[in-house]
Write an enzyme that holds these catalytic residues in place. Structure first.
Site: not given
Ligand code: R1P
Length: 272
Positions: A29, A60, A82, A84-85, A112, A210-211, A234, A246
């Site tokens: 992200s 993204h 992800h 969750y999508e 992130a 979350m990834s 954060n 976000h």
């Molecule tokens: C939440 O702000 C998003 O940022 C992060 C989290 O996994 C979620 O998708 O994104 P990336 O892991 O894709 O960087």
């Protein structure tokens, strides 16, 4: 995982870009700017690639970028998928399989993440030393195709020790303050509760997102070496008295852009 689909997507991409990328990058992200550093880029939107999912999350962009990054042939995912999508783990990790088929040997995975370790500060970069799969499932569940990897992959060195050692040395040379720690992968899309963050800290987590975890499991199954970098965007819930969103995640990645770009470009050159 259908091997034919992997081969088919890779063949399509090989027609667009004939060189073999040695390094694959997954840009988290707000971190997609790195792909803008690629010289003479060949950009292929995800919706043109057979069986590729499409990006649905802000920050993204949704394309593969092939080309020369600091003298090295790479392929970068400007935007990841992800769980969750609503994508299955097979879909989330499909690009990793395709990268392997293209000839990629090393995967640099970035994200992130929320800081769980209270000594961290938003804007810190963290080398991922290890991860905790807290997603309640595993992308390798199902019949194992031995053409893709072994049934029971070893995960004792998911993030290659030698790559991490070199990455620490390069950070010192560049005078970039880089932390090291354990990434916890949750499904999202909710951010964690303060109680969950306290639990993750007890479990040994330093950062949460979350990834990454499914991608790295599949990369290791496929025999790719992995280096992981989190941008602490954060502090996770409950550490500071403020809600999470976000937009803040994206804003922080924007602030660390200069260090992040310089660092990853140096890492890539060193790996080649
Ligand atoms: C939440 O702000 C998003 O940022 C992060 C989290 O996994 C979620 O998708 O994104 P990336 O892991 O894709 O960087």
């Amino acid at each position: 995982m259908d091997v034919n689909k992997i081969v088919n997507a890779a063949s399509f991409l090989k027609e667009k870009y004939s060189k073999v990328p040695k390094i694959g990058l997954i840009l988290g992200s707000g971190l997609g700017v790195l792909a803008d550093e690629i010289i003479e880029p060949v950009k292929i939107p995800y919706n043109e690639i057979p069986d590729f999912p499409v990006s649905t999350v802000e920050g993204h962009a949704g394309q593969l970028v092939f080309g020369d990054l600091n003298g090295v042939d790479v392929v970068a995912m400007q935007g990841r998928f992800h769980y969750y999508e609503g994508y299955s783990f097979d879909k989330v990790t499909f690009p990793v399989r395709v990268m392997k088929e293209l000839g990629v040997e090393i995967l640099i995975v970035t994200n992130a993440a929320g800081g769980v370790n209270e000594s961290f500060t938003p804007g810190d970069l963290m080398l991922i030393s290890d991860h905790i799969n807290n997603m309640g499932s595993n992308p390798l569940i199902g019949p194992n195709d031995s053409k893709l990897g072994v049934r029971f992959p070893d995960m004792s060195e998911a993030y290659a020790k030698d790559l991490r050692k070199a990455a620490k040395e390069i950070a010192q040379q560049l005078n970039i303050n880089v932390k090291e720690g354990v990434y916890v992968g949750n499904t999202g899309p909710t951010y964690e509760t303060p109680a969950e963050v306290r639990l993750l800290r007890v479990l040994g987590g330093d950062a949460v997102g979350m990834s990454t975890v499914p991608e790295v499991i599949v990369a290791r199954h496929a025999g790719l070496k992995v280096l992981g970098i989190s941008c602490i965007s954060n502090m996770a819930a409950g550490i500071l008295d403020q809600p999470l969103n976000h937009e803040e995640v994206i804003e922080t990645t924007e602030k660390v852009k200069k260090d992040f770009l310089q660092y990853v470009k140096a890492l890539v050159k060193n790996m080649a």
